[in-house]
Enzyme design. Sequence first.
Site, mmCIF file in Angstrom:
data_model
loop_
_atom_site.group_PDB
_atom_site.id
_atom_site.type_symbol
_atom_site.label_atom_id
_atom_site.label_comp_id
_atom_site.label_asym_id
_atom_site.label_seq_id
_atom_site.Cartn_x
_atom_site.Cartn_y
_atom_site.Cartn_z
ATOM 1 N N LYS A 1 -1.709 -3.317 -1.674
ATOM 2 C CA LYS A 1 -1.620 -1.943 -1.792
ATOM 3 C C LYS A 1 -1.551 -1.341 -0.432
ATOM 4 O O LYS A 1 -0.924 -0.146 -0.232
ATOM 5 C CB LYS A 1 -2.984 -1.250 -2.757
ATOM 6 C CG LYS A 1 -2.522 0.138 -3.110
ATOM 7 C CD LYS A 1 -3.940 0.634 -3.826
ATOM 8 C CE LYS A 1 -4.758 1.275 -2.741
ATOM 9 N NZ LYS A 1 -5.890 1.898 -3.325
ATOM 10 N N ASP B 1 -2.181 2.267 -7.343
ATOM 11 C CA ASP B 1 -3.509 2.671 -7.439
ATOM 12 C C ASP B 1 -4.145 2.996 -8.671
ATOM 13 O O ASP B 1 -3.208 2.701 -9.763
ATOM 14 C CB ASP B 1 -4.043 3.814 -6.405
ATOM 15 C CG ASP B 1 -3.408 5.175 -6.949
ATOM 16 O OD1 ASP B 1 -2.568 5.046 -8.020
ATOM 17 O OD2 ASP B 1 -3.823 6.292 -6.471
#
Length: 252
Positions: A162, A180
């Site tokens: 991420k 997310d």
Amino acid sequence: MAKIIRKARPKSRSAAKPASKKPARKAAAKSGQARKPSKPKPWTSAEVLEAFSRFRKANPEPRGELEHLNPYTLLVAVVLSAQATDAGVNKATRALFAVADTPEKMLELGEEKLRDYIKTVGLYRNKAKNVIALSQKLIAEFGGEVPRTRAEIESLPGAGRKTANVVLNMAFGEHTMAVDTHVFRVGNRTGLAPGNTPLEVELGLEKVIPSEFMRHAHHWLILHGRYTCLARGPRCEACLINDLCRWPEKTV
Ligand code: SF4
């Protein structure tokens, strides 16, 4: 007294040979009706185009909310943001980045003082260790610069997929999709990219979103999840894509 001998009853065919207890699952699978999770109807290309055209019209230049000064401070901010809010990270990094906006300055500051700056951020001890270690690695292996490939960024302490996706997108304009909690929820609820893991949702979104929208798609979806498609009590009545959304529980 005559002994009564009971003749054993002939076994019925079915008793002799019990009917095959094929698990219901198998039978269902055979008939094509296996326990399929009810999947939403996939979006058509025209629907995806329509949804992202609306996002773009409403917010042509969406901005991430993590404050940063350069790719290095963005990287540090993203590492600090794990399990913390952007607002909480910004509060800590405003003062930190004023004194340490490069790996060299971060090392000069040192782990102990860094901890003081970020002690309001969750898991700050471990994060301080990682920021010092990643700064050392940037200097030792990348000339003090944030590298531009996913594998290299992921090799830095405290940085995962991420983090790499956020940095590649925001610092270098790559068409990456960082997933997310908000993007994960929106991808699943809307039916745009259903998936059980962030990676599945990421790959699903990359597959359906046209390239022309990929530069900003990450931010549109994060902002949509943060302010409209809330985890509890989504604001479907104010949602730009409520006619396209596949969520059976939407309120409009
Ligand atoms: S209609 Fe409701 S559930 Fe669907 S995307 Fe919009 S806010 Fe989320």
